[in-house]
Design a protein around this motif. Structure first.
Motif, PDB file in Angstrom:
ATOM      1  N   ARG A 298      50.573  16.695 -11.872  1.00 40.94           N
ATOM      2  CA  ARG A 298      50.375  15.229 -11.904  1.00 40.94           C
ATOM      3  C   ARG A 298      50.252  14.678 -10.485  1.00 40.94           C
ATOM      4  NH1 ARG A 298      54.443  15.985 -15.981  1.00 40.94           N
ATOM      5  NH2 ARG A 298      53.484  15.767 -18.042  1.00 40.94           N
ATOM      6  N   GLU A 301      46.951  15.371  -8.983  1.00 44.62           N
ATOM      7  CA  GLU A 301      45.909  14.534  -9.575  1.00 44.62           C
ATOM      8  C   GLU A 301      46.158  13.042  -9.344  1.00 44.62           C
ATOM      9  OE1 GLU A 301      45.991  15.771 -13.649  1.00 44.62           O
ATOM     10  OE2 GLU A 301      44.877  17.625 -13.265  1.00 44.62           O
ATOM     11  N   LYS A 303      48.587  11.232 -10.344  1.00 42.31           N
ATOM     12  CA  LYS A 303      49.075  10.573 -11.545  1.00 42.31           C
ATOM     13  C   LYS A 303      50.593  10.397 -11.454  1.00 42.31           C
ATOM     14  CE  LYS A 303      45.484  12.527 -14.551  1.00 42.31           C
ATOM     15  NZ  LYS A 303      45.210  13.433 -15.711  1.00 42.31           N
TER      16      LYS A 303
END
Length: 314
Positions: A298, A301, A303
């Motif tokens: 995450r 990315e 995120k």
């Protein structure tokens, strides 16, 4: 994302990490010079100031497990580093360990095995008699994920009457779980046949169970600790067990881990100790390992992570 894994993890989780990340493991010589690490995964390996400073590119420390006492979170936060954990991945395994310790203590299973191996003159010696837990009173100190599962399993499976103490849980929430809510630990200590501890170690819980509390327990009480060492005063526990003030104790967590081989607690006939083994199952190790990897993915990315005990993502 360059990821250093400082402790052994399950084969499945390691394969998953290698599929999605650029991995260096505890088996590699390069683990001693992790200056290019952008992420790391730790189980029991200690990550303090020196380790953090040795990884100037570090963006995330992913804990493989729940407790983060082996990570200097304030310093990580000051350096803008995320700290994540896997708070529910091992809950069922630890709850099952607590249940196993309860049965071991109630039925003297480990001691019976040891004595049988040494040689017994007859079956069913009276000194190895146990007692049934069905219908008895269970006291939960802490009803987070693990405490709740311990209570649920023993209430539904063995018709135990469950009393729970947790200052962070409302009476309504506790009763919705099917448990009696109590306002004081003393209310559990005085009436319950089995007491299971599932709380973190902090200033409020250190020596939470000491001579006073042990002295208030019934002589048939079984005390279980699968959380952290230091919550129960081990010197006072030894005295209570030796003097048979309580029936027995089953512990998976100690101040010094693993418990030294000649620790005085091992001299207690009514004591069972395991080496912080509650989360050491195939299923939990896989969930914790892949969960830690997922948090790093995450971050790679950009995120939001599912958990965040450190700095804000940047």
């Amino acid at each position: 994302m360059k990821t250093y894994i400082f402790d052994p993890i399950s084969d499945d989780a390691l394969a998953y990490a290698r599929k999605h990340l650029d991995v260096v493991t505890w088996k590699d010589d390069k683990i001693n010079s992790p200056s290019d690490a952008e992420a790391c995964i730790v189980r029991t390996y200690k990550i303090g100031k020196d380790q953090i400073d040795a990884m100037p590119k570090l963006r995330i420390i992913a804990k493989h497990g729940v407790g983060t006492d082996n990570i200097d979170i304030p310093y990580a936060k000051s350096k803008g580093i995320l700290v994540t954990n896997t708070p529910t991945a091992n809950s069922n395994s630890v709850a099952e360990q607590a249940v196993a310790l309860i049965f071991d203590c109630a039925r003297k299973i480990t001691q019976a095995h040891i004595d049988n191996e040494k040689g017994l003159e007859r079956n069913q010696p009276m000194y190895l008699k146990g007692y049934e837990i069905t219908g008895k009173r269970l006291g939960l100190i802490g009803i987070g994920h693990i405490g709740y599962l311990v209570g649920k399993k023993l209430k539904s499976g063995f018709n135990m009457d469950v009393y729970a103490y947790d200052p962070f849980i409302s009476t309504e929430k506790c009763e919705s779980m099917g448990f009696h809510h109590v306002k004081s630990i003393d209310d559990i200590i005085k009436i319950c046949d089995v007491i299971s501890i599932s709380v973190p170690l902090n200033d409020a819980t250190r020596n939470l169970i000491s001579k006073r509390e042990l002295g208030m327990m019934k002589p048939t009480t079984i005390l279980i600790n699968t959380s952290r060492g230091g919550i129960v005063n081990e010197t006072d526990l030894y005295e209570a067990l030796q003097n048979k003030k309580i029936w027995g104790a089953g512990f998976d967590a100690f101040v010094s881990e693993p418990l030294p081989p000649h620790d005085k607690l091992f001299n207690c006939f009514n004591f069972v100790g395991t080496p912080h083994n509650g989360a050491n199952t195939y299923e939990a190790l896989t969930r914790m390992g892949t969960g830690a990897v997922d948090e790093i993915i995450r971050v790679s990315e950009n995120k939001p992570t599912l958990t965040n005990l450190g700095a804000k993502i940047h």
